[in-house]
Scaffold this motif. Sequence first.
Motif: not given
Length: 376
Positions: A53, A109-114, A116, A294, A298, A301, A305
């Motif tokens: 990132h 709600s801001d995460l790509e895949n809650s 998981r 922002e 990241q 995230e 992961n």
Amino acid sequence: MKKTLFIALLVFVLAGCGNGSERQSVQIYMWGGDENINKYIDQTVAPYVLKEHDIELKRVAMETNDFMSKLQNEKSVGRKEGSIDLIWINGAAFKQGKDNDLLSADLLSDLENSQRFEQILLETDSGEPIEGLEIPWGKTSFAFQVNTETVKQPPMTIDELTEWIQKNPGRFTYPDATDFTGNGFIRQLVYALSPGQLKGDPSLEQRQKVYEYLNDIKPYLWREGKDYPKTLQQLDQMYSSNDVDFTMGFNERRALPFIENGTFDKSTRTLALNGEAITNAHYVTIPFNSPNKEKALQVIEALTNFPMQAEKLKSNVWGDGSVLAVEQLTADQQEKLKSIEASGNHYLNEWDNQSDFSAEMIQLIEKEWRDYVVRP
């Protein structure tokens, strides 16, 4: 004319470079008392987020109460842009942050895949509804570490532990209840001394039973209970120096990296008292006035992961439990986690996970321990 245009463009570019919202660094404030956790952030996560990132992750070691006080002060003076991008938090600190509007809203709600995450970890933190204000990072069980070279038959029940303490004066202690681990030890005793009776927070009668027990064993503790290790780090040092035969903490795998690097004796094994262990999750969140939300998202995230969760689980890295929902993982990922979790004969028993108490109860236990155990 060309020179004037060039100067104007240069001023515009320099102004853009000075914009704080564009910076590529993230400051994570977190408790820094565990060498393995610090190494995981500095040597594993930081290089990963820099590569993936282009973010420079900077770990700031600070006690949780201190950085929460810092945020509280910034809130009270109306500071809209603070210095903290990301914090490690749970329990009482989370409730403080929630009650005083110190945390950013709608993180989930801001995460790509809650999806998981294990969904139960998104519901409550020490009984307090999370409401998307923090993101699960890891989970652990409260367990004891014992040197089986010096303790040939480790006590597995509260009665056996009591007998061992009395027969081996000075060889057992626990951290001050202001320390999260010391407080956790007392909470674990509540379960041990009131088996099958707890539904939520314990009653005063159930807590009093624990304080009476702690007063009974006090003369047999290290320094006859006139002093207690201030932190888990101090207790770990005492254990590694063979001043005591037990240490303890949240994370059933915590001893493994210490055994591997020689800090703990290779004969160290882990057990849960009475076959029960309080399970505790920990979280990351973003302060209300984070100057770099922002980029902090990241980093969250990355922390949650699969690669970073799997690496964190390794016993020679941290040994901290994954928060990922097994059913959301691929077959290969599930197999990898099972392989990483294997610990041979390290555990002396199996245990049932028990719920932790509310943040208010944890704080009350700290006060009551001083009133009923330290001051009598």
